[in-house]
Design an enzyme around this catalytic site. Structure first.
Site, PDB file in Angstrom:
ATOM      1  N   ASP A 284      37.563  38.589  47.899  1.00 13.33           N
ATOM      2  CA  ASP A 284      37.098  39.544  48.912  1.00 13.33           C
ATOM      3  C   ASP A 284      37.231  38.967  50.318  1.00 13.33           C
ATOM      4  O   ASP A 284      37.583  39.689  51.263  1.00 13.33           O
ATOM      5  CB  ASP A 284      35.635  39.919  48.650  1.00 13.33           C
TER       6      ASP A 284
ATOM      7  N   ARG B 166      37.581  38.406  36.204  1.00 13.05           N
ATOM      8  CA  ARG B 166      36.412  37.973  35.460  1.00 13.05           C
ATOM      9  C   ARG B 166      35.544  39.192  35.179  1.00 13.05           C
ATOM     10  O   ARG B 166      35.107  39.857  36.114  1.00 13.05           O
ATOM     11  CB  ARG B 166      35.666  36.945  36.324  1.00 13.05           C
TER      12      ARG B 166
ATOM     13  N   ASP C  30      32.638  35.419  47.430  1.00 10.18           N
ATOM     14  CA  ASP C  30      33.769  35.885  46.625  1.00 10.18           C
ATOM     15  C   ASP C  30      35.064  35.609  47.390  1.00 10.18           C
ATOM     16  O   ASP C  30      35.348  36.253  48.406  1.00 10.18           O
ATOM     17  CB  ASP C  30      33.613  37.390  46.345  1.00 10.18           C
TER      18      ASP C  30
END
Ligand code: PRP
Ligand code: URA
Length: 208
Positions: free
Chosen positions: A202, A103, A199
């Site tokens: 992550d 993204r 996230d």
């Protein structure tokens, strides 16, 4: 909004553990595996069956087996990879294709960087996996890509969704069923899901 929220107590419990900012990558991955299996069990309920003759130690009988070409699991890279093991635990013979999208942090639009799909796309059923359905741009683009390659039967499996993402996929792909473990409140100004879990990529891979 058309979306199936899987509210099994075990799923809800595990999603809450995943949301906790103190949960480290090892546990995060393990929980995602477990939730994927619980969700996958339900999502594969409609797989078609066919009769097959089997010789038991005592006699012959007609049993059931899953019909047709092997299911295709399509993780959206990178975070979608975190749901592959769980699905393969359920269906070890499934084929795994990969769609690489990231993204753009400014535009929030998906950018494609990789695509490798199983053969005979038109004859398989597909489950696209991605833990996060935020604006819906990545999932909608992955589904469009699959359709362009000939896929006809596609389901979308996510962990946490924002209403904006569900609406976007519903609008672009009204026939694609969406399954989520949690439907959250909204997106923040940076396109992150609130309350969400941060996230996902992550947290799965320990990057930041
Ligand atoms: C995240 C997530 C989804 C996407 C969701 O991926 O895994 O693919 O964002 O956002 P959207 O619904 O607004 O498109 P990201 O782009 O951060 O890449 P990564 O998985 O490689 O970390
Ligand atoms: N991608 C993520 O990993 N988390 C979000 O909340 C939104 C997009």
């Amino acid at each position: 909004m058309k979306v199936s929220v899987m509210t099994h107590p075990l799923i809800q419990h595990k999603v809450t553990l995943m949301r906790d900012a103190e949960t480290g990558s090892k546990d995060f991955r393990q929980l995602l595996d477990e939730i994927t299996m619980l969700m996958g069990y339900e999502i594969t309920r409609s797989l078609p069956l066919e009769d097959v003759e089997v010789q038991t130690p005592l006699t012959k009988m007609t049993g059931k087996r899953i019909a047709g070409k092997k299911l295709g699991i399509i993780p959206i890279l990178r975070a979608g990879l975190g749901m592959v093991n769980g699905m393969l635990n359920l269906i070890p013979t499934a084929k795994v294709g990969h769609i690489g999208l990231y993204r753009d942090p400014e535009t929030l639009k998906p950018v494609e960087y990789y695509c490798k799909l199983p053969s005979d796309v038109g004859e398989r059923d597909f489950i696209v996996t991605d833990p996060m359905l935020a604006t819906g741009g990545s999932a909608a683009a992955a589904i469009t890509l699959l359709k362009e390659k000939g896929a006809k039967n596609i389901k979308l499996m996510c962990l946490v969704a924002a209403p904006e993402g569900v609406e976007a996929v519903n609008k672009e792909h009204p026939e694609v069923p969406i399954y989520v473990a949690a439907l959250d409140e909204k997106l923040n100004d940076h396109g992150y899901i609130l309350p969400g879990l941060g996230d996902a990529g992550d947290r799965i891979f320990g990057t930041k």
